[in-house]
Design a protein around this motif. Structure first.
Motif, mmCIF file in Angstrom:
data_model
loop_
_atom_site.group_PDB
_atom_site.id
_atom_site.type_symbol
_atom_site.label_atom_id
_atom_site.label_comp_id
_atom_site.label_asym_id
_atom_site.label_seq_id
_atom_site.Cartn_x
_atom_site.Cartn_y
_atom_site.Cartn_z
ATOM 1 N N PHE A 59 0.599 -1.797 0.310
ATOM 2 C CA PHE A 59 -0.165 0.026 -0.120
ATOM 3 C C PHE A 59 0.857 1.299 0.307
ATOM 4 O O PHE A 59 0.855 1.990 -1.059
ATOM 5 C CB PHE A 59 -0.762 0.006 0.950
ATOM 6 N N LEU A 60 1.992 1.027 0.467
ATOM 7 C CA LEU A 60 2.971 2.188 0.490
ATOM 8 C C LEU A 60 3.374 2.201 -0.354
ATOM 9 O O LEU A 60 4.095 3.644 -1.295
ATOM 10 C CB LEU A 60 3.861 2.224 2.306
ATOM 11 N N GLY A 61 4.338 1.109 -0.882
ATOM 12 C CA GLY A 61 4.976 1.359 -2.411
ATOM 13 C C GLY A 61 4.244 1.537 -2.983
ATOM 14 O O GLY A 61 4.975 2.449 -4.541
ATOM 15 N N LEU A 64 4.643 5.362 -4.387
ATOM 16 C CA LEU A 64 5.988 5.269 -4.920
ATOM 17 C C LEU A 64 5.740 4.253 -6.500
ATOM 18 O O LEU A 64 6.793 5.402 -7.570
ATOM 19 C CB LEU A 64 7.222 4.054 -4.263
ATOM 20 N N ILE A 65 4.830 3.780 -6.605
ATOM 21 C CA ILE A 65 4.975 3.046 -7.709
ATOM 22 C C ILE A 65 3.958 4.311 -9.252
ATOM 23 O O ILE A 65 4.428 3.673 -10.194
ATOM 24 C CB ILE A 65 4.228 1.772 -8.327
ATOM 25 N N LEU A 66 2.714 5.134 -8.445
ATOM 26 C CA LEU A 66 1.974 4.968 -9.469
ATOM 27 C C LEU A 66 2.825 6.346 -9.888
ATOM 28 O O LEU A 66 2.513 6.471 -11.118
ATOM 29 C CB LEU A 66 1.100 5.828 -8.619
ATOM 30 N N PRO A 67 3.562 7.070 -9.609
ATOM 31 C CA PRO A 67 4.413 8.345 -10.514
ATOM 32 C C PRO A 67 5.237 7.872 -11.144
ATOM 33 O O PRO A 67 5.358 8.361 -12.699
ATOM 34 C CB PRO A 67 4.955 8.881 -9.197
ATOM 35 N N ILE A 68 5.542 6.714 -10.719
ATOM 36 C CA ILE A 68 6.693 6.500 -12.284
ATOM 37 C C ILE A 68 5.340 5.133 -13.041
ATOM 38 O O ILE A 68 5.455 5.436 -14.344
ATOM 39 C CB ILE A 68 6.993 4.705 -11.752
ATOM 40 N N MET A 69 4.237 5.037 -13.275
ATOM 41 C CA MET A 69 3.570 4.629 -14.058
ATOM 42 C C MET A 69 3.031 5.707 -14.831
ATOM 43 O O MET A 69 2.476 5.682 -16.302
ATOM 44 C CB MET A 69 2.115 3.745 -13.772
ATOM 45 N N ALA A 70 2.432 6.491 -13.884
ATOM 46 C CA ALA A 70 2.143 7.802 -15.546
ATOM 47 C C ALA A 70 3.427 8.670 -16.333
ATOM 48 O O ALA A 70 3.556 8.882 -16.685
ATOM 49 C CB ALA A 70 1.987 9.344 -13.872
ATOM 50 N N ALA A 119 0.253 -11.204 -1.075
ATOM 51 C CA ALA A 119 -0.193 -11.367 -0.482
ATOM 52 C C ALA A 119 0.538 -12.188 1.054
ATOM 53 O O ALA A 119 -0.394 -11.655 1.875
ATOM 54 C CB ALA A 119 -0.524 -13.227 -0.833
ATOM 55 N N ASN A 120 2.202 -12.230 0.883
ATOM 56 C CA ASN A 120 2.552 -12.107 1.949
ATOM 57 C C ASN A 120 3.071 -10.654 2.542
ATOM 58 O O ASN A 120 3.224 -10.830 3.512
ATOM 59 C CB ASN A 120 3.837 -13.052 1.496
ATOM 60 N N HIS A 121 3.044 -9.933 1.881
ATOM 61 C CA HIS A 121 2.749 -8.606 2.275
ATOM 62 C C HIS A 121 2.271 -8.256 3.053
ATOM 63 O O HIS A 121 2.417 -6.549 3.181
ATOM 64 C CB HIS A 121 3.873 -7.388 1.357
ATOM 65 N N ILE A 122 1.117 -8.022 2.714
ATOM 66 C CA ILE A 122 0.170 -7.604 3.544
ATOM 67 C C ILE A 122 -1.032 -8.176 4.734
ATOM 68 O O ILE A 122 -1.908 -8.181 5.262
ATOM 69 C CB ILE A 122 -1.469 -7.413 2.395
ATOM 70 N N GLY A 123 -0.382 -9.150 4.834
ATOM 71 C CA GLY A 123 -1.009 -10.225 6.577
ATOM 72 C C GLY A 123 -1.699 -10.610 6.277
ATOM 73 O O GLY A 123 -1.806 -11.442 5.309
ATOM 74 N N ASP A 124 -2.093 -10.949 6.886
ATOM 75 C CA ASP A 124 -3.951 -11.878 7.227
ATOM 76 C C ASP A 124 -5.062 -11.197 6.265
ATOM 77 O O ASP A 124 -5.964 -11.584 6.233
ATOM 78 C CB ASP A 124 -4.669 -11.376 8.321
ATOM 79 N N LEU A 125 -4.934 -9.754 5.822
ATOM 80 C CA LEU A 125 -5.496 -8.680 4.921
ATOM 81 C C LEU A 125 -6.401 -10.523 3.436
ATOM 82 O O LEU A 125 -7.240 -10.303 3.127
ATOM 83 C CB LEU A 125 -5.327 -8.387 3.946
ATOM 84 N N SER A 126 -4.878 -10.623 3.280
ATOM 85 C CA SER A 126 -5.373 -11.609 2.033
ATOM 86 C C SER A 126 -5.920 -12.852 2.296
ATOM 87 O O SER A 126 -7.127 -13.417 1.033
ATOM 88 C CB SER A 126 -4.163 -12.255 1.249
ATOM 89 N N ILE A 203 -2.642 0.830 -10.425
ATOM 90 C CA ILE A 203 -4.077 0.453 -9.230
ATOM 91 C C ILE A 203 -4.377 -1.075 -9.430
ATOM 92 O O ILE A 203 -4.904 -1.510 -8.620
ATOM 93 C CB ILE A 203 -4.923 1.321 -9.425
ATOM 94 N N ALA A 204 -4.761 -0.487 -10.561
ATOM 95 C CA ALA A 204 -5.613 -2.532 -11.105
ATOM 96 C C ALA A 204 -4.302 -3.563 -11.011
ATOM 97 O O ALA A 204 -3.939 -4.992 -10.417
ATOM 98 C CB ALA A 204 -5.842 -2.488 -12.843
ATOM 99 N N GLY A 205 -3.218 -3.603 -10.767
ATOM 100 C CA GLY A 205 -1.359 -4.372 -10.761
ATOM 101 C C GLY A 205 -1.532 -4.399 -9.419
ATOM 102 O O GLY A 205 -1.299 -5.538 -9.066
#
Length: 298
Positions: A59-61, A64-70, A119-126, A203-205
């Motif tokens: 979520f934090l990443g 950082l990724i969205l400006p690169i996608m733009a 999934a491994n990076h978002i804890g039990d939310l998955s 965001i879709a990715g």
């Protein structure tokens, strides 16, 4: 039954996020971007690499990724969309198809064929869900994904309706030559539109990586679902993307209860039905236009 319907609606939110960038690019620039799914997979891999290297949450990443996608969107507009679009829509389709093939193979060369997930990076939310009783469980990630779709589409609607750049985008989409006569830089507007579309692809990715596994060649399936949701909901309405995604999700979910292959068959049947209706309506409108011109000339 209620659980199935809810599952289909939430799945539709995921499809709406997948389709948002595809529908936006087509409605504004008239480009069918066949590399849409491949770029969503690129965003998922970028988030995976960032999370693996730094340990930060996806979520934090994503911030950082969205400006690169733009930036990627602007580059693709300048180097692929703009030159190919001068040769007509078919050349643009072929160019984006070739671009998707190149991206798929580059990802395969870099990451191999093994499936990856965030999934491994978002804890039990998955896997966490809410229990509403009576055997009704609702996945938290699916609900958050649906609300993300509403926020993305709502943001696009507000942008196009109230923001000066949004009005400029709509004017350029309707008639770029006339927009140029009133002082709008059509080329700059297309670059902004591409940047916005690629932000939604990012965001879709992220949604793909968090709720499912992916491989370098996962873009084809993503493109198919995004294209179906776009056609079902209509290409000239922002909220139509969400409607199309929900209809597609419901058809797939209900179809899966009928037969093992019903998941895809149900979605394909609804897609072809919507496509047939739109073709018939377009043919009817064309006949009415010809009839009107004949009466005007007589």
């Amino acid at each position: 039954m209620m659980g199935l319907l809810l599952q289909g609606v939430l799945l539709g939110g995921y499809y709406a996020i997948l389709a948002a960038g595809l529908a936006f690019l087509y409605s504004v620039m008239g480009i069918i971007n066949l590399a849409h799914g491949a770029f969503a997979v690129v965003a998922a891999y970028m988030l995976l690499v960032l999370s693996n290297l730094t340990g930060i949450s996806p979520f934090l990443g994503l911030a950082l990724i969205l400006p690169i996608m733009a930036i990627i969107g602007v580059i693709v507009e300048r180097t692929v969309f703009e030159p190919s679009n001068r040769g007509g829509p078919l050349l643009a389709v072929l160019a984006t198809f070739g671009l998707s093939v190149v991206i798929d193979n580059l990802l395969f060369q870099q990451f191999g064929a093994n499936t990856k997930t965030l999934a491994n990076h978002i804890g039990d939310l998955s896997w966490a869900s809410w229990d509403f009783g009576g055997g009704l469980y609702v996945g938290k990630l699916s609900v958050y994904t649906f609300f993300a779709a509403v926020i993305v589409l709502g943001g696009l609607q507000l942008l196009l309706t109230y923001a000066p750049v949004g009005r400029a985008i709509r004017a350029t989409a309707q008639d770029s030559d006339t927009a140029g006569l009133i002082g709008l830089d059509a080329r700059r507007i297309r670059m902004i539109s591409a940047a916005i579309a690629f932000v939604t692809i990012g965001i879709a990715g992220a949604a793909l990586g968090m709720r499912a596994s992916f491989t370098p060649y996962a873009g084809g399936a993503l493109l198919l679902f995004a294209f179906q949701a776009t056609i079902i909901g209509g290409t000239h309405r922002v909220w139509g993307t969400l409607i199309g995604g929900v209809i597609l999700g419901l058809a797939q979910t209900l179809g899966a209860q009928i037969a093992p292959q019903g998941f895809l068959i149900g979605g394909n049947l609804v897609f072809f039905a919507a496509l047939f209706i739109r073709l018939m309506r377009g043919n009817l409108n064309w006949r009415k236009l010809i009839s009107y011109k004949q009466r005007a000339m007589s």
